[in-house]
Design a protein around this motif. Structure first.
Motif, PDB file in Angstrom:
ATOM      1  N   CYS A  26       0.819  -1.222   0.000  1.00  0.00           N
ATOM      2  CA  CYS A  26       0.000   0.000   0.000  1.00  0.00           C
ATOM      3  C   CYS A  26       0.851   1.271   0.000  1.00  0.00           C
ATOM      4  CB  CYS A  26      -0.924   0.003   1.218  1.00  0.00           C
ATOM      5  SG  CYS A  26      -2.175  -1.298   1.176  1.00  0.00           S
ATOM      6  N   LEU A  27       2.149   1.122   0.069  1.00  0.00           N
ATOM      7  CA  LEU A  27       3.042   2.273   0.174  1.00  0.00           C
ATOM      8  C   LEU A  27       2.887   3.308  -0.944  1.00  0.00           C
ATOM      9  CD1 LEU A  27       4.899   2.661   2.542  1.00  0.00           C
ATOM     10  CD2 LEU A  27       6.806   1.915   1.128  1.00  0.00           C
ATOM     11  N   PRO A  28       2.555   2.910  -2.190  1.00  0.00           N
ATOM     12  CA  PRO A  28       2.377   3.928  -3.233  1.00  0.00           C
ATOM     13  C   PRO A  28       1.329   4.993  -2.883  1.00  0.00           C
ATOM     14  CG  PRO A  28       2.538   1.784  -4.244  1.00  0.00           C
ATOM     15  CD  PRO A  28       2.468   1.566  -2.746  1.00  0.00           C
ATOM     16  N   LEU A  29       0.412   4.664  -1.977  1.00  0.00           N
ATOM     17  CA  LEU A  29      -0.597   5.642  -1.565  1.00  0.00           C
ATOM     18  C   LEU A  29      -0.018   6.716  -0.658  1.00  0.00           C
ATOM     19  CD1 LEU A  29      -3.346   3.017  -0.794  1.00  0.00           C
ATOM     20  CD2 LEU A  29      -3.412   4.674  -2.660  1.00  0.00           C
ATOM     21  N   LEU A  30       1.160   6.450  -0.094  1.00  0.00           N
ATOM     22  CA  LEU A  30       1.735   7.348   0.898  1.00  0.00           C
ATOM     23  C   LEU A  30       3.118   7.869   0.533  1.00  0.00           C
ATOM     24  CD1 LEU A  30       1.564   8.654   3.715  1.00  0.00           C
ATOM     25  CD2 LEU A  30       2.399   6.506   4.676  1.00  0.00           C
ATOM     26  N   ALA A  31       4.002   6.988   0.077  1.00  0.00           N
ATOM     27  CA  ALA A  31       5.402   7.364  -0.113  1.00  0.00           C
ATOM     28  C   ALA A  31       5.698   7.718  -1.566  1.00  0.00           C
ATOM     29  CB  ALA A  31       6.308   6.233   0.345  1.00  0.00           C
ATOM     30  N   GLU A  32       6.740   8.520  -1.744  1.00  0.00           N
ATOM     31  CA  GLU A  32       7.195   8.889  -3.083  1.00  0.00           C
ATOM     32  C   GLU A  32       7.686   7.638  -3.812  1.00  0.00           C
ATOM     33  OE1 GLU A  32       7.102  11.840  -4.693  1.00  0.00           O
ATOM     34  OE2 GLU A  32       5.921  12.524  -3.000  1.00  0.00           O
ATOM     35  N   PRO A  33       7.357   7.487  -5.106  1.00  0.00           N
ATOM     36  CA  PRO A  33       7.715   6.270  -5.813  1.00  0.00           C
ATOM     37  C   PRO A  33       9.214   6.049  -5.977  1.00  0.00           C
ATOM     38  CG  PRO A  33       6.708   7.851  -7.310  1.00  0.00           C
ATOM     39  CD  PRO A  33       6.553   8.395  -5.927  1.00  0.00           C
ATOM     40  N   ASP A  34       9.999   7.103  -6.068  1.00  0.00           N
ATOM     41  CA  ASP A  34      11.423   6.949  -6.319  1.00  0.00           C
ATOM     42  C   ASP A  34      12.266   7.045  -5.060  1.00  0.00           C
ATOM     43  OD1 ASP A  34      10.948   6.710  -9.056  1.00  0.00           O
ATOM     44  OD2 ASP A  34      10.886   8.884  -9.282  1.00  0.00           O
ATOM     45  N   GLY A  35      11.623   7.139  -3.916  1.00  0.00           N
ATOM     46  CA  GLY A  35      12.357   7.268  -2.662  1.00  0.00           C
ATOM     47  C   GLY A  35      12.896   5.932  -2.180  1.00  0.00           C
ATOM     48  N   PRO A  36      13.582   5.936  -1.053  1.00  0.00           N
ATOM     49  CA  PRO A  36      14.093   4.689  -0.493  1.00  0.00           C
ATOM     50  C   PRO A  36      12.938   3.816  -0.002  1.00  0.00           C
ATOM     51  CG  PRO A  36      14.379   6.486   1.059  1.00  0.00           C
ATOM     52  CD  PRO A  36      13.872   7.097  -0.218  1.00  0.00           C
ATOM     53  N   GLU A  37      13.229   2.568   0.254  1.00  0.00           N
ATOM     54  CA  GLU A  37      12.204   1.658   0.754  1.00  0.00           C
ATOM     55  C   GLU A  37      12.136   1.790   2.268  1.00  0.00           C
ATOM     56  OE1 GLU A  37      12.153  -2.275  -0.811  1.00  0.00           O
ATOM     57  OE2 GLU A  37      12.940  -1.622  -2.732  1.00  0.00           O
ATOM     58  N   PRO A  38      11.205   2.578   2.774  1.00  0.00           N
ATOM     59  CA  PRO A  38      11.198   2.908   4.201  1.00  0.00           C
ATOM     60  C   PRO A  38      10.893   1.734   5.127  1.00  0.00           C
ATOM     61  CG  PRO A  38       9.230   3.761   3.139  1.00  0.00           C
ATOM     62  CD  PRO A  38      10.098   3.215   2.055  1.00  0.00           C
ATOM     63  N   LEU A  39      10.265   0.692   4.609  1.00  0.00           N
ATOM     64  CA  LEU A  39       9.890  -0.426   5.476  1.00  0.00           C
ATOM     65  C   LEU A  39      10.958  -1.515   5.553  1.00  0.00           C
ATOM     66  CD1 LEU A  39       6.129  -0.792   4.503  1.00  0.00           C
ATOM     67  CD2 LEU A  39       7.122   0.448   6.420  1.00  0.00           C
ATOM     68  N   ARG A  40      12.056  -1.337   4.845  1.00  0.00           N
ATOM     69  CA  ARG A  40      13.112  -2.361   4.827  1.00  0.00           C
ATOM     70  C   ARG A  40      13.591  -2.749   6.232  1.00  0.00           C
ATOM     71  NH1 ARG A  40      15.392  -5.531   0.574  1.00  0.00           N
ATOM     72  NH2 ARG A  40      14.148  -4.250  -0.796  1.00  0.00           N
ATOM     73  N   PRO A  41      13.761  -1.791   7.161  1.00  0.00           N
ATOM     74  CA  PRO A  41      14.183  -2.196   8.520  1.00  0.00           C
ATOM     75  C   PRO A  41      13.180  -3.119   9.214  1.00  0.00           C
ATOM     76  CG  PRO A  41      14.512   0.164   8.212  1.00  0.00           C
ATOM     77  CD  PRO A  41      13.729  -0.334   7.024  1.00  0.00           C
ATOM     78  N   ALA A  54      12.849  -0.607  18.261  1.00  0.00           N
ATOM     79  CA  ALA A  54      13.703   0.495  17.798  1.00  0.00           C
ATOM     80  C   ALA A  54      13.501   0.751  16.307  1.00  0.00           C
ATOM     81  CB  ALA A  54      15.170   0.187  18.090  1.00  0.00           C
ATOM     82  N   ARG A  55      13.421  -0.315  15.536  1.00  0.00           N
ATOM     83  CA  ARG A  55      13.247  -0.139  14.083  1.00  0.00           C
ATOM     84  C   ARG A  55      11.852   0.388  13.747  1.00  0.00           C
ATOM     85  NH1 ARG A  55      16.528  -5.166  11.306  1.00  0.00           N
ATOM     86  NH2 ARG A  55      18.543  -4.562  12.138  1.00  0.00           N
ATOM     87  N   LEU A  56      10.855  -0.063  14.486  1.00  0.00           N
ATOM     88  CA  LEU A  56       9.509   0.445  14.273  1.00  0.00           C
ATOM     89  C   LEU A  56       9.451   1.944  14.548  1.00  0.00           C
ATOM     90  CD1 LEU A  56       6.483  -0.002  13.720  1.00  0.00           C
ATOM     91  CD2 LEU A  56       6.231  -0.649  16.125  1.00  0.00           C
ATOM     92  N   THR A  57      10.069   2.376  15.627  1.00  0.00           N
ATOM     93  CA  THR A  57      10.116   3.802  15.958  1.00  0.00           C
ATOM     94  C   THR A  57      10.833   4.581  14.865  1.00  0.00           C
ATOM     95  OG1 THR A  57      10.094   3.296  18.313  1.00  0.00           O
ATOM     96  CG2 THR A  57      10.890   5.474  17.683  1.00  0.00           C
ATOM     97  N   ALA A  58      11.939   4.033  14.369  1.00  0.00           N
ATOM     98  CA  ALA A  58      12.707   4.712  13.313  1.00  0.00           C
ATOM     99  C   ALA A  58      11.902   4.825  12.025  1.00  0.00           C
ATOM    100  CB  ALA A  58      14.015   3.965  13.058  1.00  0.00           C
ATOM    101  N   VAL A  59      11.164   3.768  11.673  1.00  0.00           N
ATOM    102  CA  VAL A  59      10.361   3.801  10.451  1.00  0.00           C
ATOM    103  C   VAL A  59       9.223   4.816  10.587  1.00  0.00           C
ATOM    104  CG1 VAL A  59       8.728   2.460   9.054  1.00  0.00           C
ATOM    105  CG2 VAL A  59      10.939   1.477   9.677  1.00  0.00           C
TER     106      VAL A  59
END
Length: 193
Positions: A26-41, A54-59
């Protein structure tokens, strides 16, 4: 097995990864398409629960800059906000179940010609998750199939030396689903523009 049965039987690892996968698609509804993959952590943490909080807080912090202009984007942000801080089965199961239904509802919106179904079809989505044969649109049907496949892959690879390979397959399936939704959104934007 139905999706609901798979979620009910899943371990912490499969529940966390399944929910993160729903968010990821569902990330295309929120994040920029060419940005980094924010959920990778969170994908990395789903394997063993290591550094989950810690990773959840960072994301969450990293995603705060993403604009939330409409309902679908706000729903994706809320799904991330609802993630449990504890890597325990009960709260992860509740989160995975909620993310599953929300992801299906968001995909169902894009099956409607104007992007916003005129009637509430959540009862059909709930029936489909329970294994009943119902008519879903192609995007929602594809999303349901990906959710089932991811849970099956993770169940098969759980607790074995191949668990990393199972997580990689789940990530690949989710990435494919994200591309599908992004393509639909792009096509719809061109038609409206």
């Amino acid at each position: 097995m139905s999706l609901l049965e798979l979620i009910e039987r899943a371990d912490e690892r499969a529940l966390a990864a399944g929910a993160v996968a729903c968010l990821d698609r569902c990330l295309p509804l929120l994040a920029e398409p060419d940005g980094p993959e924010p959920l990778r952590p969170l994908w990395a943490s789903s394997e063993h629960g290591r550094d989950w909080t810690a990773r959840l807080t960072a994301v969450r912090t990293a995603m705060e800059h993403e604009p939330v202009a409409d309902g679908p984007a706000a729903v994706v942000r809320a799904m991330l906000g609802a993630a449990p801080s504890d890597f325990d089965r009960a709260p992860l199961r509740d989160w995975a179940d909620a993310c599953s239904l929300v992801a299906l509802e968001l995909h169902e919106r894009f099956d409607a010609p104007d992007g916003d179904p005129a009637q509430d079809r959540s009862h059909l989505l709930k029936a489909a998750r329970a294994g009943e044969a119902v008519a879903l649109g192609p995007l929602a049907a594809g999303e349901l199939q990906r959710q089932i496949q991811i849970q099956e892959i993770l169940a098969e690879s759980g607790g074995t030396a191949g668990s990393g390979a199972g997580m990689r397959k789940a990530l690949d399936l989710s990435t494919e689903g994200r591309r599908v939704l992004r393509a639909v959104m792009s096509r719809r934007a061109r038609v409206r523009g």
